[in-house]
Design a protein around this motif. Structure first.
Motif, PDB file in Angstrom:
ATOM      1  N   ILE A   1     -32.946  29.543 -27.349  1.00  0.00           N
ATOM      2  CA  ILE A   1     -32.627  29.737 -28.773  1.00  0.00           C
ATOM      3  C   ILE A   1     -31.405  28.892 -29.143  1.00  0.00           C
ATOM      4  N   TYR A   2     -30.456  28.884 -28.220  1.00  0.00           N
ATOM      5  CA  TYR A   2     -29.230  28.096 -28.418  1.00  0.00           C
ATOM      6  C   TYR A   2     -29.577  26.609 -28.536  1.00  0.00           C
ATOM      7  N   ASP A   3     -30.411  26.156 -27.599  1.00  0.00           N
ATOM      8  CA  ASP A   3     -30.796  24.742 -27.597  1.00  0.00           C
ATOM      9  C   ASP A   3     -31.594  24.382 -28.850  1.00  0.00           C
ATOM     10  N   ASN A   4     -32.298  25.343 -29.401  1.00  0.00           N
ATOM     11  CA  ASN A   4     -33.073  25.081 -30.613  1.00  0.00           C
ATOM     12  C   ASN A   4     -32.221  25.122 -31.881  1.00  0.00           C
TER      13      ASN A   4
ATOM     14  N   LEU B   1     -40.208  33.453 -32.106  1.00  0.00           N
ATOM     15  CA  LEU B   1     -40.515  32.184 -32.763  1.00  0.00           C
ATOM     16  C   LEU B   1     -39.444  31.156 -32.438  1.00  0.00           C
ATOM     17  N   SER B   2     -38.188  31.620 -32.454  1.00  0.00           N
ATOM     18  CA  SER B   2     -37.093  30.709 -32.182  1.00  0.00           C
ATOM     19  C   SER B   2     -37.161  30.155 -30.752  1.00  0.00           C
ATOM     20  N   ALA B   3     -37.539  31.023 -29.828  1.00  0.00           N
ATOM     21  CA  ALA B   3     -37.590  30.587 -28.423  1.00  0.00           C
ATOM     22  C   ALA B   3     -38.902  29.880 -28.085  1.00  0.00           C
ATOM     23  N   GLY B   4     -39.799  29.774 -29.065  1.00  0.00           N
ATOM     24  CA  GLY B   4     -41.037  29.037 -28.842  1.00  0.00           C
ATOM     25  C   GLY B   4     -42.167  29.850 -28.234  1.00  0.00           C
TER      26      GLY B   4
END
Ligand code: MSP
Length: 505
Positions: free
Chosen positions: A109-112, A272-275
């Protein structure tokens, strides 16, 4: 078909009560039913151990938090067995496998780009483990816990929930059965439509929790840590196998209304954020109340599930809990009603039906079930399987058990109407008596298959009493599959009398 079902993971700041057992037993009924249908099922439950309230209880008891949670987790591990639930994995958020996965998940999530740092000041309710807005309080107190929240100001990492308002609304509009029942779906949707604020994904100043991977001074907010269990468990439940491929996103979450927002708003946004894909369904049931009061740790009117099970057995508790309150609604239960349903419905309606039928087969046909279909006036159970299936597809546990019970009562009425003891008096009625006995035996067998998910201990005993193979495959819910057998004996009572109703108190 794949059916993965979860219960909430329960806080270990106190011991389990009947309210927690309720969710677990309901989940077990659904999983067993899907298993009967030959689906690939997975059933997850467990404990949520990194809460501030858990840490505080450990402190109060002068124990290291890990020592404390290890002790109390054992009590929680017993819950599934107490209510006859056959789980596939029991997750604890202190498991190494879980902690590792939480770090990986929040890092994604951070990387996104969905995480930023800010200072937060707000009112924190330790009971809810959540910050509260002023407008959520009544007389300055959390209405759920009747306590004044604490003012907390700290540097935190924030999750950009606001970014997910539109995607979530789209999801709700495209998938009308994402959250059920409908009134809960509407509740969640209007919360989203009302505007979403970013929330704090970490906590500072508490040593108990999963360290934030990019800042070891902070721990992951307990609700984020907890929600991720539904995925993390799949990565280490079966050593050497990543079950995510098999079970995600075929997941259904069963929860009560107290934690709707976390599951129906935060969790899909985090996924959703983490894919990841979002869950198949979230079913929100109501509160079980005792004497019109919510059964809860903080209110003190707790019933230990073990006490009830010791007296009445787990099948009776499963039956009473699902039959007494329309699943999905709030409902009030009493211990008297458990006793009454045990005697009147399980003992008389079902137990006596089995005892009488087996006794008549033993007496009039020397233990042989005659293969004689076509009794006049016998209830038709052709549609029962489909009805139960449809109800359970909607998570309508109460509708399903009601339909089965209608069949049980129809069979009893058929005994009364057809009067086998009269038929037995005259040899001229021999063929009709054969047909009546077959209809009863076959009807009971069908009912046993339909009831298996609800009463997993009792139903094998029923088939055994009728000399039938222990086949609970859903295809055998079809009438007419009773096989000839020679050695039926009068069955002992399925639900022996229990003397004192007060014994369970
Ligand atoms: N730890 C969180 C859940 C995290 S899930 C990622 C939590 N734990 S809890 O111990 O408070 O359990 C709440 C859940 O227990 C409810 O959502 C419900 O499933 C069950 N119940 C607790 N009391 C209940 C009743 N009185 N009636 C019905 N269900 C009850 O929240």
């Amino acid at each position: 078909m794949t059916f993965y079902l979860t219960t909430p993971i329960y806080y270990v700041n106190a011991t389990p009560h009947i309210g927690h057992a309720y969710t677990t037993l309901a989940a077990d009924i659904l999983v067993r039913h899907h298993g009967q249908r030959g689906e690939d099922t997975f059933f997850l439950t467990g404990t949520d151990e990194h809460a501030s309230k858990v840490y505080r209880v450990a402190e109060e008891q002068g124990l290291d938090p890990k020592v404390y949670v290890d002790q109390i987790a054992e009590k929680w591990r017993e819950v599934p067995e107490q209510v006859g639930a056959d789980i596939d994995f029991f997750i604890r958020t202190t498991d190494e496998g879980h902690k590792r996965f939480v770090q990986e998940f929040v890092q994604r999530i951070y990387d996104n780009g969905d995480i930023y740092e800010d200072t937060y000041s707000g009112l924190y309710c330790v009971g809810c483990e959540a910050f509260k807005n002023e407008d959520e309080l009544v007389d300055g107190k959390c209405p759920e816990h009747d306590t004044v929240p604490e003012l907390i100001e700290e540097k935190n990492y924030f999750f950009r929930l606001s970014r997910y308002q539109e995607p979530l609304l789209k999801l709700y509009d495209e998938r009308p059965d994402f959250v059920l029942p409908d009134f809960r779906r509407n509740e969640a949707r209007s919360f989203i439509a009302g505007g979403l604020e970013d929330f704090s994904l970490s906590r500072a100043g508490q040593p108990w929790g999963v360290p934030v991977p990019w800042d070891q001074e902070q721990v992951v907010y307990v609700w984020v840590d907890a929600l991720i269990n539904y995925l993390s468990a799949l990565t280490y439940a079966t050593p050497g196998e990543d079950l995510r491929e098999r079970y995600w996103p075929h997941v259904r979450h069963l929860i009560a209304k107290d934690i709707l927002r976390f599951h129906c708003v935060y969790w899909p946004a985090l996924l959703l954020s983490a894919g990841y894909e979002v869950p198949r369904r979230i079913f929100v049931h109501g509160y079980l109340t005792l004497d019109e009061r919510k059964i809860s740790k903080s209110l003190g009117n707790v019933i230990d599930p073990l006490n009830l099970v010791d007296v009445y057995g787990s099948d009776a508790v499963r039956y009473w809990a699902t039959r007494s309150v329309q699943f999905g609604q709030d409902g009030s239960v009493s211990l008297d009603s458990l006793h009454e349903r045990y005697e009147r419905e399980l003992g008389n309606d079902l137990g006596n039906l089995v005892s009488r039928t087996t006794a008549m087969i033993a007496k009039y046909r020397d233990g042989r079930i005659p293969l004689a279909p076509g009794a006049e006036g016998a209830p038709s159970l052709d549609a029962l399987g489909q009805e139960v299936e449809t109800r359970l597809d909607d998570f309508d546990l109460t509708g399903a058990i009601d339909a089965i019970w209608d069949a049980v009562r129809a069979l009893n009425k058929f005994v009364t109407d057809s009067k086998p003891w009269e038929l037995a008096k005259d040899e001229a009625n021999a063929e009709e008596l054969d047909r009546v006995l077959y209809a009863l035996a076959d009807g009971i067998r069908v009912v046993a298959v339909a009831l298996h998910a609800f009463l997993p201990e009792t139903t094998p005993r029923i088939l055994h009493a009728l000399g039938q193979p222990e086949d609970f495959d859903w295809s055998s819910v079809t009438p007419g599959k009773t096989v000839e057998t020679e050695d039926v004996e009068p069955a002992p009572p399925l639900f022996p009398r229990v003397e004192a109703p007060a014994a369970a108190a």
